[in-house]
Design a protein around this motif. Structure first.
Motif, PDB file in Angstrom:
ATOM      1  N   UNK A  60     104.865   0.105 -25.756  1.00 44.95           N
ATOM      2  CA  UNK A  60     103.942  -0.945 -25.355  1.00 44.95           C
ATOM      3  C   UNK A  60     102.650  -0.365 -24.810  1.00 44.95           C
ATOM      4  N   UNK A  61     101.891  -1.186 -24.118  1.00 46.02           N
ATOM      5  CA  UNK A  61     100.619  -0.750 -23.564  1.00 46.02           C
ATOM      6  C   UNK A  61     100.757  -0.471 -22.059  1.00 46.02           C
ATOM      7  N   UNK A  62     100.124   0.588 -21.620  1.00 49.71           N
ATOM      8  CA  UNK A  62     100.005   0.902 -20.199  1.00 49.71           C
ATOM      9  C   UNK A  62      98.516   0.851 -19.860  1.00 49.71           C
ATOM     10  N   UNK A  63      98.015  -0.251 -19.326  1.00 50.76           N
ATOM     11  CA  UNK A  63      96.581  -0.440 -19.110  1.00 50.76           C
ATOM     12  C   UNK A  63      95.892   0.686 -18.357  1.00 50.76           C
ATOM     13  N   UNK A  64      96.585   1.331 -17.448  1.00 51.10           N
ATOM     14  CA  UNK A  64      95.949   2.404 -16.678  1.00 51.10           C
ATOM     15  C   UNK A  64      95.560   3.591 -17.557  1.00 51.10           C
ATOM     16  N   UNK A  65      96.187   3.711 -18.724  1.00 46.71           N
ATOM     17  CA  UNK A  65      95.897   4.815 -19.643  1.00 46.71           C
ATOM     18  C   UNK A  65      94.977   4.408 -20.787  1.00 46.71           C
ATOM     19  N   UNK A  66      94.448   3.179 -20.718  1.00 49.96           N
ATOM     20  CA  UNK A  66      93.551   2.693 -21.772  1.00 49.96           C
ATOM     21  C   UNK A  66      92.173   2.454 -21.167  1.00 49.96           C
ATOM     22  N   UNK A  67      91.139   3.004 -21.809  1.00 51.79           N
ATOM     23  CA  UNK A  67      89.745   2.768 -21.379  1.00 51.79           C
ATOM     24  C   UNK A  67      89.561   3.031 -19.883  1.00 51.79           C
ATOM     25  N   UNK A  68      90.244   4.080 -19.388  1.00 53.14           N
ATOM     26  CA  UNK A  68      90.146   4.460 -17.971  1.00 53.14           C
ATOM     27  C   UNK A  68      90.538   3.319 -17.033  1.00 53.14           C
ATOM     28  N   UNK A  69      91.383   2.402 -17.521  1.00 53.83           N
ATOM     29  CA  UNK A  69      91.871   1.317 -16.685  1.00 53.83           C
ATOM     30  C   UNK A  69      90.904   0.173 -16.505  1.00 53.83           C
ATOM     31  N   UNK A  70      89.767   0.189 -17.204  1.00 54.10           N
ATOM     32  CA  UNK A  70      88.774  -0.893 -17.096  1.00 54.10           C
ATOM     33  C   UNK A  70      89.366  -2.155 -17.719  1.00 54.10           C
ATOM     34  N   UNK A  71      89.635  -3.170 -16.889  1.00 55.23           N
ATOM     35  CA  UNK A  71      90.466  -4.290 -17.307  1.00 55.23           C
ATOM     36  C   UNK A  71      89.910  -5.053 -18.502  1.00 55.23           C
ATOM     37  N   UNK A  72      88.627  -5.363 -18.520  1.00 58.48           N
ATOM     38  CA  UNK A  72      88.070  -6.136 -19.633  1.00 58.48           C
ATOM     39  C   UNK A  72      88.145  -5.336 -20.937  1.00 58.48           C
ATOM     40  N   UNK A  73      87.927  -4.030 -20.836  1.00 56.76           N
ATOM     41  CA  UNK A  73      88.021  -3.187 -22.034  1.00 56.76           C
ATOM     42  C   UNK A  73      89.466  -3.065 -22.504  1.00 56.76           C
ATOM     43  N   UNK A  75      91.768  -5.392 -22.173  1.00 58.60           N
ATOM     44  CA  UNK A  75      92.095  -6.660 -22.838  1.00 58.60           C
ATOM     45  C   UNK A  75      91.534  -6.682 -24.252  1.00 58.60           C
ATOM     46  N   UNK A  76      90.282  -6.225 -24.394  1.00 58.24           N
ATOM     47  CA  UNK A  76      89.662  -6.198 -25.725  1.00 58.24           C
ATOM     48  C   UNK A  76      90.437  -5.269 -26.656  1.00 58.24           C
ATOM     49  N   UNK A  77      90.854  -4.115 -26.140  1.00 56.20           N
ATOM     50  CA  UNK A  77      91.601  -3.159 -26.953  1.00 56.20           C
ATOM     51  C   UNK A  77      92.919  -3.766 -27.425  1.00 56.20           C
ATOM     52  N   UNK A  78      93.607  -4.451 -26.536  1.00 56.51           N
ATOM     53  CA  UNK A  78      94.887  -5.060 -26.892  1.00 56.51           C
ATOM     54  C   UNK A  78      94.684  -6.168 -27.931  1.00 56.51           C
ATOM     55  N   UNK A  79      93.672  -6.997 -27.726  1.00 61.70           N
ATOM     56  CA  UNK A  79      93.385  -8.070 -28.681  1.00 61.70           C
ATOM     57  C   UNK A  79      93.047  -7.494 -30.053  1.00 61.70           C
ATOM     58  N   UNK A 174      98.890   6.523 -31.163  1.00 58.22           N
ATOM     59  CA  UNK A 174      98.843   5.317 -31.988  1.00 58.22           C
ATOM     60  C   UNK A 174     100.063   4.429 -31.783  1.00 58.22           C
ATOM     61  N   UNK A 175     101.231   5.038 -31.707  1.00 56.75           N
ATOM     62  CA  UNK A 175     102.454   4.240 -31.600  1.00 56.75           C
ATOM     63  C   UNK A 175     102.696   3.732 -30.183  1.00 56.75           C
ATOM     64  N   UNK A 176     102.201   4.457 -29.181  1.00 54.37           N
ATOM     65  CA  UNK A 176     102.412   4.048 -27.788  1.00 54.37           C
ATOM     66  C   UNK A 176     101.219   3.292 -27.220  1.00 54.37           C
ATOM     67  N   UNK A 177     100.158   3.170 -28.028  1.00 50.16           N
ATOM     68  CA  UNK A 177      98.964   2.423 -27.618  1.00 50.16           C
ATOM     69  C   UNK A 177      98.310   2.991 -26.361  1.00 50.16           C
ATOM     70  N   UNK A 178      98.423   4.275 -26.173  1.00 49.60           N
ATOM     71  CA  UNK A 178      97.787   4.935 -25.037  1.00 49.60           C
ATOM     72  C   UNK A 178      97.622   6.417 -25.360  1.00 49.60           C
ATOM     73  N   UNK A 179      96.582   7.029 -24.835  1.00 48.14           N
ATOM     74  CA  UNK A 179      96.289   8.418 -25.174  1.00 48.14           C
ATOM     75  C   UNK A 179      97.351   9.351 -24.612  1.00 48.14           C
ATOM     76  N   UNK A 180      97.806  10.271 -25.438  1.00 52.31           N
ATOM     77  CA  UNK A 180      98.797  11.252 -25.037  1.00 52.31           C
ATOM     78  C   UNK A 180      98.300  12.649 -25.385  1.00 52.31           C
TER      79      UNK A 180
END
Length: 442
Positions: A60-73, A75-79, A174-180
């Motif tokens: 799934x998605x871990x927001x803290x690891x996406x777009x440096x945790x910027x919430x609006x970004x 949400x956009x990434x998930x959408x 790609x599969x975990x939706x967060x940078x590794x």
């Protein structure tokens, strides 16, 4: 999770301010909150616990690891990711699949999607035969049926440029939706297995040419959860069999009618149609012998040419093959060992259409180790044996001739092999030195 089980819907959890492990083990602040709920409804607590464990094992998605945790970004990434999953580029499939529709349907049926278990399938064939087109089209069609999916394309080139760790990072990210980040290939193997072993994954590995690539990216069936499908494209059947894939799918070249349809798609200018298009196109279709790459390359080249230029181009192909097509086909030759290269060139120049027993006796006398060498050439889709005789695709043979002629196509004295009667007679009449050149006449 009930919808996932009963209606086979895709579930992708969002771990907002919580670690997946905390959800699965009900620890930390999440565990404290769960304990409070458990007190209120102790009868359902164990059911909830089981479903939380199941959810924590889904990529799934871990927001803290996406777009440096910027919430609006975030949400956009998930959408955007969900939109990509829902609309899997179907608008491009028809154009790419000229002549491939039946192959797509056949391969999809063999994957038995939704039947459980893990299935690895390898699409195998000569360069330019449409392996990647077929694999990508299948991926686009079925990716929405999986919890997570990933394409790793052009692996032969990318692994040599950037290494296997980078490709492992791509699979994980790609599969975990967060940078590794991966610090070693062995660590990458462990991470892929640990994080994806409970996920229903669709993974496409394009243009594999080394067993180490498969071992690093999809080492075993138990790396992936039930229902996962791993699609591999390669020119080397040996790699697929050594890796014990469930199905080796030899790609069929285009029929005459399919080839005409594909060539017309790329060569016919409706605004300025050339005279005798049908007759002239038959010459190109015959030359390409069902190879999609050749049909596309030549079709695009001839698109804006007039009748005289078409005739000139076809005359040129009889003496000088298209370099783009030759370069693609030559990749398989470049991967051979020296003795295998010599063996291939001899078969291409002297032994196509010759009974294998006769040819092998001669080749063995030349110390080419023909028994094992022929096996390798067949597995790399460079040669075949039909009715007890050596055979190969017309353009693969042309590629062999192209290599032999090298930088001196008009000077047979500088070729390593000479097989045309007129060239042999000419060289003999000029008292050419034979020590550096093989001469034969069957």
């Amino acid at each position: 999770m009930k919808c996932k089980d009963e209606r086979e819907l895709i579930v992708t959890p969002i771990f907002y301010d919580v670690e997946p492990s905390e959800v699965g083990k009900q620890r930390g602040e999440f565990g404290k909150a769960f304990d409070q709920l458990k007190v209120k409804n102790i009868d359902k607590a164990q059911v909830w616990r089981n479903k939380l464990v199941e959810a924590s094992n889904i990529a799934g998605w871990e927001p803290k690891n996406i777009a440096n945790g910027h919430e609006s970004k975030v949400i956009k990434e998930i959408v955007d990711r969900i939109s990509d999953r829902l609309f899997s580029f179907h608008s491009n499939i028809d154009e790419d699949l000229v002549g491939m529709t039946t192959r797509l349907q056949d391969l999809e049926s063999r994957l038995v999607i939704g039947s459980g278990g893990v299935c690895m399938v390898g699409i195998w064939g000569v360069g330019g035969s449409g392996k990647t087109t077929l694999a990508f089209s299948l991926y686009n069609k079925i990716s929405c049926q999986f919890q997570t999916h990933c394409i790793v394309d052009n692996i032969r080139v990318e692994s040599s440029k950037h290494g296997l760790k980078t490709l492992q990072e791509k699979v994980l990210s790609s599969t975990l939706n967060t940078k590794r980040e991966v610090h070693s290939v062995e660590e990458g193997k462990s991470m892929i297995k640990t994080r994806l072993c409970h996920s229903n994954v669709l993974l496409l590995l394009d243009d594999i040419n080394d067993l180490e690539q498969l071992e690093a990216l999809a080492g075993s069936h138990n790396w992936f959860g039930s229902g996962s499908r791993i699609i591999i494209t390669t020119r080397d059947e040996h790699l697929l069999k050594t890796h014990k894939v469930d199905l080796v799918y030899p790609i069929r070249l285009l029929s005459h009618d399919e080839a005409i349809q594909l060539f017309r798609r790329h060569s016919y200018d409706e605004k300025n149609p050339i005279e005798d298009f049908g007759r002239l196109s038959l010459g190109v279709v015959s030359y390409a012998a069902g190879l999609p790459l050749a049909l596309k390359v030549l079709g695009r080249f001839l698109y804006d040419k007039d009748k005289v230029e078409w005739i000139s181009a076809l005359d040129k192909l009889r003496d000088i093959p298209d370099s783009k097509v030759m370069d693609i086909l030559k990749i398989s030759y470049d991967g051979l060992e020296p003795y295998q290269k010599e063996l291939f060139l001899d078969i291409a120049c002297f032994f196509r259409g010759v009974f294998t027993g006769v040819a092998i006796e001669i080749l063995d006398a030349c110390d080419f180790y023909p028994e094992i060498g022929i096996k390798v050439l067949r597995q790399k889709a460079l040669i075949s044996i039909v009715d007890g005789k050596f055979d190969m695709h017309d353009l693969v043979q042309e590629m062999g001739h192209y290599i032999v002629r090298g930088k001196h196509p008009k000077d047979p004295k500088k070729h390593s092999r000479v097989w045309k009667d007129e060239e042999i007679r000419k060289m003999c009449s000029l008292d050419a030195t034979r020590e550096k050149v093989k001469l034969t006449n069957f």
